[in-house]
Design a protein around this motif. Structure first.
Motif, short mmCIF file in Angstrom:
data_model
loop_
_atom_site.label_atom_id
_atom_site.label_comp_id
_atom_site.label_asym_id
_atom_site.label_seq_id
_atom_site.Cartn_x
_atom_site.Cartn_y
_atom_site.Cartn_z
N GLY A 100 0.81 -1.41 -0.42
CA GLY A 100 -0.12 0.03 0.15
C GLY A 100 1.15 1.59 0.12
O GLY A 100 2.17 1.25 -0.07
N GLU A 101 0.65 2.66 -0.83
CA GLU A 101 0.91 3.90 -0.08
C GLU A 101 0.58 4.64 0.93
O GLU A 101 -0.96 4.76 0.67
CB GLU A 101 1.83 3.65 -1.44
N ILE A 102 0.70 5.00 1.14
CA ILE A 102 0.17 7.11 2.01
C ILE A 102 0.92 7.45 0.83
O ILE A 102 2.60 8.23 0.44
CB ILE A 102 1.01 6.82 2.87
N LYS A 103 0.39 8.16 -0.52
CA LYS A 103 0.50 9.25 -1.34
C LYS A 103 1.19 10.66 -0.90
O LYS A 103 1.45 10.89 -0.97
CB LYS A 103 -0.10 8.95 -2.06
N GLY A 104 0.58 11.07 0.24
CA GLY A 104 0.88 12.78 0.56
C GLY A 104 -0.01 13.11 2.43
O GLY A 104 -1.21 12.12 2.18
N ILE A 105 0.42 13.70 2.94
CA ILE A 105 0.21 13.87 4.33
C ILE A 105 0.37 15.48 3.81
O ILE A 105 1.18 15.84 4.02
CB ILE A 105 0.83 13.06 5.91
N TYR A 106 -0.82 16.29 3.87
CA TYR A 106 -0.69 17.56 4.24
C TYR A 106 -1.59 17.84 5.22
O TYR A 106 -2.52 17.96 5.17
CB TYR A 106 -1.57 17.82 3.05
N VAL A 107 -0.48 18.99 6.46
CA VAL A 107 -1.54 19.74 7.67
C VAL A 107 -1.13 21.04 7.25
O VAL A 107 0.19 21.59 6.76
CB VAL A 107 -0.82 18.91 8.41
N LEU A 108 -2.39 22.00 7.47
CA LEU A 108 -1.68 23.86 7.06
C LEU A 108 -1.07 24.14 8.45
O LEU A 108 -0.70 23.37 8.78
CB LEU A 108 -3.37 24.73 7.33
N GLU A 109 0.12 24.55 7.84
CA GLU A 109 1.29 24.71 8.24
C GLU A 109 0.65 25.45 9.85
O GLU A 109 1.76 25.42 10.70
CB GLU A 109 1.87 26.33 7.63
N ARG A 110 -0.52 26.69 10.03
CA ARG A 110 -0.64 26.99 11.37
C ARG A 110 -1.40 25.51 12.06
O ARG A 110 -1.70 26.01 13.26
CB ARG A 110 -0.92 27.74 10.81
N TYR A 111 -1.39 24.19 12.16
CA TYR A 111 -1.69 23.47 12.69
C TYR A 111 -0.64 22.50 12.67
O TYR A 111 -1.14 21.11 12.96
CB TYR A 111 -3.05 22.26 11.97
N GLN A 112 0.04 21.98 12.25
CA GLN A 112 1.30 21.81 12.23
C GLN A 112 2.00 21.95 13.89
O GLN A 112 2.02 22.70 14.64
CB GLN A 112 2.46 21.91 11.18
N LYS A 113 2.92 20.97 14.04
CA LYS A 113 2.81 20.58 15.60
C LYS A 113 1.86 19.70 16.48
O LYS A 113 2.47 20.83 17.81
CB LYS A 113 4.58 21.25 15.85
N MET A 114 0.70 19.94 15.83
CA MET A 114 0.35 19.66 17.03
C MET A 114 -0.32 18.49 16.95
O MET A 114 -1.14 17.75 17.11
CB MET A 114 -1.06 20.16 17.05
N GLY A 115 0.33 17.12 16.35
CA GLY A 115 -0.16 15.83 16.54
C GLY A 115 -1.03 14.97 15.47
O GLY A 115 -1.57 14.55 14.77
#
Length: 191
Positions: A100-115
């Motif tokens: 299987g493949e995780i094609k991408g994880i994207y989190v808006l910059e202001r919500y990063q480092k929140m788990g």
């Protein structure tokens, strides 16, 4: 995208992780475009990144079609705003045809480092397990050190690389491999 707001009050339980539905398509397109913009400035051509933002309407239609046919997207949502996304599928890499493949994880910059990225990753692994995959790959640009470190810290190993072209720039991508995603899932969800 909603206006800037104070987010320091958002806690783990305020984030909903769920399967994407067609009405999420614009949020998916927006998160992907702006995450690429924040992550790849100085790495990819500026006009290539700007075109992703200008093309959000076109991407929204593509995401609507993708959600309707493939149902391979998971979203992170808070206050009815899509703030993170993950895509998964069968690997098309000829060296890992049964993965299987995780094609991408994207989190808006202001919500990063929140788990949020980790929670999306765990749900992506779970989705691949439900599809009966035993192993998984993820590709990430070598220049994206933060992304590479994220995946390596979650137990992946770099097993190869290949070239990808973005506009008129060719960049190296790492192939990150997980050989036993059942054990990985159990480790990540252990209380």
């Amino acid at each position: 995208m909603k206006g800037t707001k104070e987010i320091s009050h958002i806690k783990k339980y305020d984030i909903i992780i769920r399967q994407a539905v067609p009405s999420d398509a614009e949020g998916l397109a927006t998160v992907q475009a702006y995450t690429w913009w924040a992550t790849y400035q100085g790495i990819m051509p500026k006009d290539y990144l700007e075109n992703r933002i200008v093309s959000i309407d076109k991407a929204t239609l593509q995401f609507t079609n993708c959600i309707n046919t493939m149902q391979n997207c998971i979203v992170a949502e808070t206050n009815r705003e899509i703030v993170g996304i993950l895509f998964f599928k069968q690997s098309k890499n000829p060296n890992y045809p049964k993965a299987g493949e995780i094609k991408g994880i994207y989190v808006l910059e202001r919500y990063q480092k929140m788990g949020i990225g980790r929670r999306l990753f765990v749900e992506g692994v779970k989705a691949l397990l439900n599809l009966r995959y035993k192993e998984m790959i993820i590709t990430v640009l070598q220049a994206n050190k933060r992304g590479t470190d994220f995946y390596l810290n979650l137990g992946g190993k770099v097993v190869g690389e290949f070239d990808s072209t973005f506009g008129d720039v060719t960049l190296k991508q790492n192939i990150i491999y997980y050989d036993d995603i059942q054990s990985l899932y159990e480790k990540l969800t252990k209380k």
